[in-house]
Each structure stands twice: as C-alpha cells, then as structure tokens.
Motif scaffolding. Sequence first.
Motif, PDB file in Angstrom:
ATOM      1  N   VAL A  15      50.787  32.175  32.160  1.00 14.07           N
ATOM      2  CA  VAL A  15      50.208  33.464  32.555  1.00 14.07           C
ATOM      3  C   VAL A  15      51.296  34.347  33.158  1.00 14.07           C
ATOM      4  O   VAL A  15      51.392  35.541  32.838  1.00 14.07           O
ATOM      5  CB  VAL A  15      49.053  33.254  33.567  1.00 14.07           C
ATOM      6  CG1 VAL A  15      48.508  34.572  34.058  1.00 14.07           C
ATOM      7  CG2 VAL A  15      47.949  32.418  32.941  1.00 14.07           C
ATOM      8  N   ILE A  16      52.143  33.773  34.009  1.00 12.22           N
ATOM      9  CA  ILE A  16      53.234  34.528  34.618  1.00 12.22           C
ATOM     10  C   ILE A  16      54.234  34.968  33.546  1.00 12.22           C
ATOM     11  O   ILE A  16      54.718  36.101  33.550  1.00 12.22           O
ATOM     12  CB  ILE A  16      53.944  33.695  35.711  1.00 12.22           C
ATOM     13  CG1 ILE A  16      52.957  33.340  36.840  1.00 12.22           C
ATOM     14  CG2 ILE A  16      55.167  34.421  36.249  1.00 12.22           C
ATOM     15  CD1 ILE A  16      52.387  34.519  37.580  1.00 12.22           C
ATOM     16  N   LYS A  17      54.525  34.084  32.605  1.00 14.33           N
ATOM     17  CA  LYS A  17      55.461  34.418  31.521  1.00 14.33           C
ATOM     18  C   LYS A  17      54.933  35.601  30.706  1.00 14.33           C
ATOM     19  O   LYS A  17      55.675  36.520  30.367  1.00 14.33           O
ATOM     20  CB  LYS A  17      55.654  33.190  30.628  1.00 14.33           C
ATOM     21  CG  LYS A  17      56.819  33.273  29.713  1.00 14.33           C
ATOM     22  CD  LYS A  17      56.997  31.952  28.997  1.00 14.33           C
ATOM     23  CE  LYS A  17      58.423  31.775  28.575  1.00 14.33           C
ATOM     24  NZ  LYS A  17      58.673  30.496  27.955  1.00 14.33           N
ATOM     25  N   ALA A  40      47.816  37.680  40.083  1.00 13.24           N
ATOM     26  CA  ALA A  40      48.844  36.633  40.115  1.00 13.24           C
ATOM     27  C   ALA A  40      49.267  36.336  41.551  1.00 13.24           C
ATOM     28  O   ALA A  40      49.460  35.170  41.917  1.00 13.24           O
ATOM     29  CB  ALA A  40      50.045  37.057  39.276  1.00 13.24           C
ATOM     30  N   CYS A  41      49.388  37.366  42.370  1.00 14.36           N
ATOM     31  CA  CYS A  41      49.776  37.164  43.769  1.00 14.36           C
ATOM     32  C   CYS A  41      48.693  36.430  44.547  1.00 14.36           C
ATOM     33  O   CYS A  41      48.992  35.647  45.445  1.00 14.36           O
ATOM     34  CB  CYS A  41      50.075  38.500  44.433  1.00 14.36           C
ATOM     35  SG  CYS A  41      51.598  39.261  43.841  1.00 14.36           S
ATOM     36  N   ALA A  42      47.443  36.665  44.198  1.00 12.69           N
ATOM     37  CA  ALA A  42      46.334  35.994  44.880  1.00 12.69           C
ATOM     38  C   ALA A  42      46.206  34.544  44.439  1.00 12.69           C
ATOM     39  O   ALA A  42      45.665  33.708  45.169  1.00 12.69           O
ATOM     40  CB  ALA A  42      45.024  36.743  44.621  1.00 12.69           C
ATOM     41  N   GLY A  43      46.682  34.237  43.229  1.00 11.89           N
ATOM     42  CA  GLY A  43      46.622  32.860  42.734  1.00 11.89           C
ATOM     43  C   GLY A  43      45.249  32.415  42.274  1.00 11.89           C
ATOM     44  O   GLY A  43      45.028  31.242  42.027  1.00 11.89           O
ATOM     45  N   ARG A  44      44.304  33.346  42.166  1.00  8.21           N
ATOM     46  CA  ARG A  44      42.962  33.012  41.659  1.00  8.21           C
ATOM     47  C   ARG A  44      42.786  33.718  40.339  1.00  8.21           C
ATOM     48  O   ARG A  44      42.768  34.936  40.267  1.00  8.21           O
ATOM     49  CB  ARG A  44      41.880  33.494  42.617  1.00  8.21           C
ATOM     50  CG  ARG A  44      41.788  32.655  43.854  1.00  8.21           C
ATOM     51  CD  ARG A  44      40.593  33.041  44.677  1.00  8.21           C
ATOM     52  NE  ARG A  44      39.370  32.684  43.981  1.00  8.21           N
ATOM     53  CZ  ARG A  44      38.179  33.134  44.297  1.00  8.21           C
ATOM     54  NH1 ARG A  44      38.032  33.976  45.288  1.00  8.21           N
ATOM     55  NH2 ARG A  44      37.117  32.751  43.639  1.00  8.21           N
ATOM     56  N   TRP A  45      42.667  32.956  39.273  1.00 10.49           N
ATOM     57  CA  TRP A  45      42.568  33.533  37.942  1.00 10.49           C
ATOM     58  C   TRP A  45      41.106  33.699  37.564  1.00 10.49           C
ATOM     59  O   TRP A  45      40.374  32.732  37.494  1.00 10.49           O
ATOM     60  CB  TRP A  45      43.289  32.641  36.932  1.00 10.49           C
ATOM     61  CG  TRP A  45      44.669  32.343  37.373  1.00 10.49           C
ATOM     62  CD1 TRP A  45      45.124  31.187  37.916  1.00 10.49           C
ATOM     63  CD2 TRP A  45      45.774  33.234  37.368  1.00 10.49           C
ATOM     64  NE1 TRP A  45      46.451  31.300  38.238  1.00 10.49           N
ATOM     65  CE2 TRP A  45      46.874  32.543  37.901  1.00 10.49           C
ATOM     66  CE3 TRP A  45      45.945  34.552  36.948  1.00 10.49           C
ATOM     67  CZ2 TRP A  45      48.131  33.122  38.029  1.00 10.49           C
ATOM     68  CZ3 TRP A  45      47.200  35.122  37.090  1.00 10.49           C
ATOM     69  CH2 TRP A  45      48.271  34.413  37.614  1.00 10.49           C
ATOM     70  N   PRO A  46      40.661  34.940  37.355  1.00 10.25           N
ATOM     71  CA  PRO A  46      39.262  35.140  36.963  1.00 10.25           C
ATOM     72  C   PRO A  46      39.000  34.639  35.552  1.00 10.25           C
ATOM     73  O   PRO A  46      39.904  34.578  34.730  1.00 10.25           O
ATOM     74  CB  PRO A  46      39.081  36.651  37.048  1.00 10.25           C
ATOM     75  CG  PRO A  46      40.441  37.218  36.884  1.00 10.25           C
ATOM     76  CD  PRO A  46      41.396  36.190  37.420  1.00 10.25           C
ATOM     77  N   ARG A  47      37.752  34.271  35.325  1.00  9.88           N
ATOM     78  CA  ARG A  47      37.346  33.859  33.984  1.00  9.88           C
ATOM     79  C   ARG A  47      37.372  35.057  33.047  1.00  9.88           C
ATOM     80  O   ARG A  47      37.699  34.954  31.881  1.00  9.88           O
ATOM     81  CB  ARG A  47      35.943  33.252  34.038  1.00  9.88           C
ATOM     82  CG  ARG A  47      35.475  32.715  32.687  1.00  9.88           C
ATOM     83  CD  ARG A  47      34.086  32.179  32.777  1.00  9.88           C
ATOM     84  NE  ARG A  47      33.191  33.292  33.063  1.00  9.88           N
ATOM     85  CZ  ARG A  47      31.918  33.175  33.342  1.00  9.88           C
ATOM     86  NH1 ARG A  47      31.363  32.006  33.398  1.00  9.88           N
ATOM     87  NH2 ARG A  47      31.178  34.228  33.583  1.00  9.88           N
ATOM     88  N   ARG A  48      37.019  36.205  33.588  1.00  9.97           N
ATOM     89  CA  ARG A  48      36.945  37.414  32.771  1.00  9.97           C
ATOM     90  C   ARG A  48      37.280  38.615  33.646  1.00  9.97           C
ATOM     91  O   ARG A  48      36.959  38.648  34.828  1.00  9.97           O
ATOM     92  CB  ARG A  48      35.537  37.555  32.216  1.00  9.97           C
ATOM     93  CG  ARG A  48      35.363  38.702  31.265  1.00  9.97           C
ATOM     94  CD  ARG A  48      33.956  38.769  30.778  1.00  9.97           C
ATOM     95  NE  ARG A  48      33.070  38.712  31.935  1.00  9.97           N
ATOM     96  CZ  ARG A  48      31.784  38.964  31.921  1.00  9.97           C
ATOM     97  NH1 ARG A  48      31.207  39.266  30.807  1.00  9.97           N
ATOM     98  NH2 ARG A  48      31.059  38.896  33.006  1.00  9.97           N
TER      99      ARG A  48
END
Length: 134
Positions: A15-17, A40-48
């Motif tokens: 994801v970062i790449k 990305a800074c929060a580190g929580r990836w939403p499903r959508r």
Amino acid sequence: MGETSAKLRDRTAPVIKKLLFRLEAATGPDSGLDVDIAIACAGRWPRRRSTVRGKYVQTYEDGRTGVIRAEEYTASVDAALRLVPEGYAWGVSSEPPEMHGVRYHAAVRKGSSALPGQSADYSPSPALALCIAA
C-alpha cells in the motif's frame, strides 16, 4: 491479539509502495492523495473509501464509517513537514529553470547519513518532494 509488526509491515508495504508511486506521478496538489497519506499515517486501512458530498468517507470491517480529515500535504510545505519524523533533518532544493523547468528535490535524513527511500527525485512542487522523501 494484535498483529505483529512484521505481519503489519508485510500487509502495509504494498500500500505504501503504491502511494509513493502515485506521489511520484502527481503533477500538483491532490486531495485524494492527502487522504491516503492521512490513512497511511493513522495505520488503519479502511475496507472502502468513498466520496459523499465532496467529503471522503471510510468504512471499516466492522461496518463503522467516518469522515476522513486530512491536511493538505501535497499543497503545503508546512503540512508536508508534519510527515518528517521528529529529530530528522530535511532539506528542499530546486533545479535551475533553464535546465528542465522548475523542479524540486527533497531529502530527509536521521543524522548525517541518508537511508534508502529518504530522498525524492525531482518533483513539480516542494510539498510533493517532501511527501515523497518523508
């Protein structure tokens, strides 16, 4: 039990790449990129992630939703500097316009040595260069 840092790193690295690739391709400020940087800074990836009445909304695995608030990282050097880790040195330089037009380079370093991925090739704005380098 939470994910180990190695598992989390393996899951977030692609994801970062992809985010870095999009930053390198950007030609100016982009609110969608700003939101993705905030996520990305929060580190929580939403499903959508979707847009509702001009606002970015995220939906998590458990069904909860919320508006994503993001700084203008790609438009503002002040906001982009918030991405530089505390204690790191940073710098932005420009290339003379007669060479290839105005382009900017940024570097972020801890101490006197640069680690891989901590400098940006030339970008169209100082803010974008800092986002890439940070």
